[in-house]
Write a protein that holds these residues in place. Structure first.
Motif, PDB file in Angstrom:
ATOM      1  N   LEU A 101      -3.382   4.619  -3.908  1.00  0.00           N
ATOM      2  CA  LEU A 101      -4.742   4.222  -3.533  1.00  0.00           C
ATOM      3  C   LEU A 101      -5.003   4.494  -2.055  1.00  0.00           C
ATOM      4  O   LEU A 101      -6.105   4.927  -1.682  1.00  0.00           O
ATOM      5  CB  LEU A 101      -4.946   2.733  -3.835  1.00  0.00           C
ATOM      6  N   GLY A 102      -3.998   4.220  -1.216  1.00  0.00           N
ATOM      7  CA  GLY A 102      -4.182   4.428   0.213  1.00  0.00           C
ATOM      8  C   GLY A 102      -4.450   5.871   0.555  1.00  0.00           C
ATOM      9  O   GLY A 102      -5.310   6.183   1.396  1.00  0.00           O
ATOM     10  N   LYS A 103      -3.736   6.785  -0.093  1.00  0.00           N
ATOM     11  CA  LYS A 103      -3.938   8.205   0.179  1.00  0.00           C
ATOM     12  C   LYS A 103      -5.255   8.706  -0.414  1.00  0.00           C
ATOM     13  O   LYS A 103      -5.961   9.495   0.211  1.00  0.00           O
ATOM     14  CB  LYS A 103      -2.766   9.003  -0.387  1.00  0.00           C
ATOM     15  N   ARG A 104      -5.581   8.221  -1.607  1.00  0.00           N
ATOM     16  CA  ARG A 104      -6.784   8.721  -2.273  1.00  0.00           C
ATOM     17  C   ARG A 104      -8.053   8.295  -1.556  1.00  0.00           C
ATOM     18  O   ARG A 104      -8.980   9.100  -1.352  1.00  0.00           O
ATOM     19  CB  ARG A 104      -6.810   8.225  -3.718  1.00  0.00           C
ATOM     20  N   PHE A 105      -8.109   7.028  -1.136  1.00  0.00           N
ATOM     21  CA  PHE A 105      -9.348   6.490  -0.568  1.00  0.00           C
ATOM     22  C   PHE A 105      -9.262   6.209   0.930  1.00  0.00           C
ATOM     23  O   PHE A 105     -10.205   5.661   1.498  1.00  0.00           O
ATOM     24  CB  PHE A 105      -9.732   5.193  -1.297  1.00  0.00           C
ATOM     25  N   ASP A 106      -8.130   6.564   1.549  1.00  0.00           N
ATOM     26  CA  ASP A 106      -7.947   6.340   2.995  1.00  0.00           C
ATOM     27  C   ASP A 106      -8.211   4.865   3.340  1.00  0.00           C
ATOM     28  O   ASP A 106      -9.056   4.522   4.169  1.00  0.00           O
ATOM     29  CB  ASP A 106      -8.873   7.244   3.804  1.00  0.00           C
ATOM     30  N   ILE A 107      -7.459   3.982   2.683  1.00  0.00           N
ATOM     31  CA  ILE A 107      -7.638   2.536   2.846  1.00  0.00           C
ATOM     32  C   ILE A 107      -6.863   2.061   4.071  1.00  0.00           C
ATOM     33  O   ILE A 107      -5.721   2.487   4.312  1.00  0.00           O
ATOM     34  CB  ILE A 107      -7.161   1.789   1.585  1.00  0.00           C
ATOM     35  N   ASP A 108      -7.481   1.180   4.818  1.00  0.00           N
ATOM     36  CA  ASP A 108      -6.833   0.569   5.982  1.00  0.00           C
ATOM     37  C   ASP A 108      -5.552  -0.143   5.533  1.00  0.00           C
ATOM     38  O   ASP A 108      -5.593  -1.008   4.655  1.00  0.00           O
ATOM     39  CB  ASP A 108      -7.798  -0.431   6.622  1.00  0.00           C
ATOM     40  N   PRO A 109      -4.379   0.175   6.117  1.00  0.00           N
ATOM     41  CA  PRO A 109      -3.132  -0.499   5.707  1.00  0.00           C
ATOM     42  C   PRO A 109      -3.170  -2.013   5.886  1.00  0.00           C
ATOM     43  O   PRO A 109      -2.444  -2.739   5.197  1.00  0.00           O
ATOM     44  CB  PRO A 109      -2.073   0.146   6.616  1.00  0.00           C
ATOM     45  N   GLN A 110      -4.024  -2.496   6.793  1.00  0.00           N
ATOM     46  CA  GLN A 110      -4.110  -3.935   7.003  1.00  0.00           C
ATOM     47  C   GLN A 110      -4.591  -4.648   5.751  1.00  0.00           C
ATOM     48  O   GLN A 110      -4.268  -5.819   5.523  1.00  0.00           O
ATOM     49  CB  GLN A 110      -5.055  -4.238   8.171  1.00  0.00           C
ATOM     50  N   PHE A 111      -5.356  -3.962   4.915  1.00  0.00           N
ATOM     51  CA  PHE A 111      -5.803  -4.522   3.643  1.00  0.00           C
ATOM     52  C   PHE A 111      -4.612  -4.897   2.773  1.00  0.00           C
ATOM     53  O   PHE A 111      -4.552  -5.989   2.195  1.00  0.00           O
ATOM     54  CB  PHE A 111      -6.702  -3.503   2.937  1.00  0.00           C
ATOM     55  N   PHE A 112      -3.637  -4.009   2.673  1.00  0.00           N
ATOM     56  CA  PHE A 112      -2.440  -4.290   1.886  1.00  0.00           C
ATOM     57  C   PHE A 112      -1.522  -5.279   2.591  1.00  0.00           C
ATOM     58  O   PHE A 112      -0.870  -6.096   1.939  1.00  0.00           O
ATOM     59  CB  PHE A 112      -1.697  -2.985   1.594  1.00  0.00           C
ATOM     60  N   VAL A 113      -1.461  -5.221   3.912  1.00  0.00           N
ATOM     61  CA  VAL A 113      -0.625  -6.163   4.669  1.00  0.00           C
ATOM     62  C   VAL A 113      -1.072  -7.594   4.422  1.00  0.00           C
ATOM     63  O   VAL A 113      -0.251  -8.493   4.172  1.00  0.00           O
ATOM     64  CB  VAL A 113      -0.663  -5.835   6.180  1.00  0.00           C
ATOM     65  N   ASP A 114      -2.365  -7.828   4.473  1.00  0.00           N
ATOM     66  CA  ASP A 114      -2.879  -9.183   4.239  1.00  0.00           C
ATOM     67  C   ASP A 114      -2.610  -9.648   2.814  1.00  0.00           C
ATOM     68  O   ASP A 114      -2.332 -10.827   2.578  1.00  0.00           O
ATOM     69  CB  ASP A 114      -4.384  -9.225   4.530  1.00  0.00           C
ATOM     70  N   HIS A 115      -2.691  -8.724   1.856  1.00  0.00           N
ATOM     71  CA  HIS A 115      -2.448  -9.122   0.467  1.00  0.00           C
ATOM     72  C   HIS A 115      -0.971  -9.441   0.234  1.00  0.00           C
ATOM     73  O   HIS A 115      -0.645 -10.330  -0.574  1.00  0.00           O
ATOM     74  CB  HIS A 115      -2.894  -8.010  -0.475  1.00  0.00           C
TER      75      HIS A 115
END
Length: 515
Positions: A101-115
């Protein structure tokens, strides 16, 4: 808007996370999580993909996917239209899903860190993972994180135990009353993120006992990104925790449930929908399907304002907060009942005070999380999300949800006030108990003083007369010892009594003068 994937190679995002971890320890957890390889017995990732097309009459379409292979197939560009709004609801996320998902949509890693954050709420250990972002920085985020507590009762999985006989469960493996651990961990085969469940041991009342409970921590992380053009639909990702399950074979954690917030019960309801799904992913899909099926105009609003999709999620969180607040109030009512109806000792007061301090710490943290959720409703998510500022329906729905969390704030603050009043009462009772104990100790000292007063003349006269051997027992002058000691003792007692009478009259006179 979307970066086209190059096959299923996601090493670029993993390398990106590793570089971030070298510069900041905040990303260490994410780096370690993405490097974990799943084993065969691990539960697969469960995904539900929702699509809202440009034609509202088609409704919202959901399809379920399981595992990373089906996710890669779903994310293929041929399956995505640029004008569709796409929503991915993911349960029990794994490292491969994050990099995909991170590569496909260029998601901020902090989103996953918080989860992935599983740091203790009350014991400060890792400062880096507890350090919050500045408010000015949070406004630029394209994600939010909802944290809440889900109440579970713990019982024997072989036979459901009634509430009246729940005290028999105190010896169950893993939930001993005398166990020093204040939490239980979920089965590692059912979840990859071990969020602990805090123990809540309900205090028994006379003739009534309650089931042991777990307060499990739950996190819902939400990310949205709007299209590059007005005609291109948004993309959303919702990360959910799987149902909490205990690893012990003889224990079973059952969700306490909450009042249904979607509709009133009707005789004509579908019997197949009377039972709520155990998975929050399936429950959310049911809520969304039911709401958008009734009013197709809401689909057009959802395309323009993604926060309208999240109304059921916030109501789900608010409903769980109501439940856990009531369970804490039941504990407070039990303590108040015991203080009113039963005789408690000094040691009992100390135990009640300790429990109240724990409840105050918990409910204060709960109020903080509720306040954070209310602020999200006020802002209707994040500034980077697509919003329809002209829609009165969108503003009204957000205002209603905000009102729910305002109500929760009042409820939790009332609980905090109730705890504070009980702490004051118990502190006063402890002080009274200490005063009574001091009076009893003083009474003992007074009795010792009276004994010393009686025997003092005898010892004094005996000491004086021992200087001459004629006064020793058996000698001719021994009678002198008694003839002197006894009158002298009576004289000392009379003088002491006279002094007490005079002091009492002086104190009485002083009180009359002050009046």
């Amino acid at each position: 808007m979307m970066v086209e994937p190059q096959g299923d190679d996601t090493s670029a995002y993993g390398s990106f996370v590793c570089r971030l971890a070298q510069s900041s320890s905040i990303y260490n957890t994410l780096r370690d999580f993405t490097n974990i390889q799943d084993h065969g017995s691990q539960s697969p990732v469960q995904i539900t993909v929702g699509k809202i097309g440009s034609d509202p009459s088609l409704g919202i379409q959901f399809c379920d996917r399981s595992g990373i292979a089906e996710l890669l197939d779903e994310l293929h560009p041929n399956n995505w239209k640029r004008d569709d709004c796409k929503l991915l609801i993911i349960e029990n996320i794994c490292g491969k899903t994050i990099t995909t998902l991170g590569k496909r949509f260029d998601i901020d890693p902090q989103f996953f860190v918080d989860h992935l954050n599983t740091e203790p709420w009350y014991r400060i250990l890792n400062i880096a993972e507890r350090t919050p972002a500045l408010p000015s920085r949070r406004k630029l985020h394209d994600f939010v994180c909802l944290q809440y507590i889900e109440a579970h009762t713990v019982s024997n999985s072989q036979c459901e135990v009634s509430a009246e006989s729940a005290d028999l469960e105190s010896g169950l493996n893993g939930y001993d009353v005398n166990d020093a651990r204040s939490y239980m961990e979920p089965d590692p085969l059912t979840t990859r993120i071990p969020r602990k469940g805090g123990k809540l041991r309900p205090r028994a009342r006379k003739g009534r006992a309650f089931k042991k409970m777990l307060c499990t921590r739950q996190v819902i992380s939400i990310w949205f990104k709007k299209g590059d053009t007005d005609t291109e639909g948004w993309t959303g990702v919702i990360l959910l925790d799987p149902p909490f399950k205990l690893p012990e074979d003889n224990l079973h954690a059952t969700s306490c449930g909450y009042r249904d917030f979607t509709k009133r019960a009707s005789l004509f309801d579908d019997p197949n929908e009377s039972e709520s799904p155990a998975s929050k992913r399936k429950l959310l899909v049911r809520y969304l399907s039911s709401r958008f099926q009734k009013d197709s105009s809401l689909l057009q609003l959802a395309r323009l304002d993604c926060f309208s999709i999240l109304g059921d999620i916030y109501k789900l969180v608010a409903s769980n907060w109501v439940v856990i607040n009531e369970y804490i109030n039941r504990e407070l009512a039990t303590i108040e009942y015991i203080l009113e109806k039963e005789d408690s000792g000094f040691r009992d007061f100390e135990i009640y005070l300790k429990d109240l301090y724990i409840f105050r710490r918990r409910i204060t943290k709960y109020n903080e999380l509720i306040t954070h959720a209310r602020e999200q409703c006020t802002a209707r998510g994040q500034q980077a999300w697509p919003h329809d500022e002209r829609s009165t329906i969108a503003h009204r729905e957000a205002s209603e949800i905000e009102g729910d969390f305002t109500y929760l704030q009042h409820r939790t603050r009332s609980t905090i006030h109730r705890i504070e009043e009980n702490i004051k009462l118990l502190t006063a009772l402890v002080a009274i108990g200490e005063g009574k104990r001091a009076v009893e100790e003083n009474s003992g000292i007074v009795r010792l003083n009276h004994l010393a007063t009686i025997f003092l003349p005898f010892s004094t006269v005996g000491t004086v007369m021992s200087m001459n051997g004629n006064y020793a027992p058996g000698k001719a002058a021994f009678w002198v010892y008694w003839s002197v000691a006894i009158p002298l003792t009576l004289l000392v007692l009379c003088v002491t009594s006279f002094f007490e009478v005079v002091r009492g009259r002086v104190h009485g006179w002083a009180r009359r003068m002050r009046r």
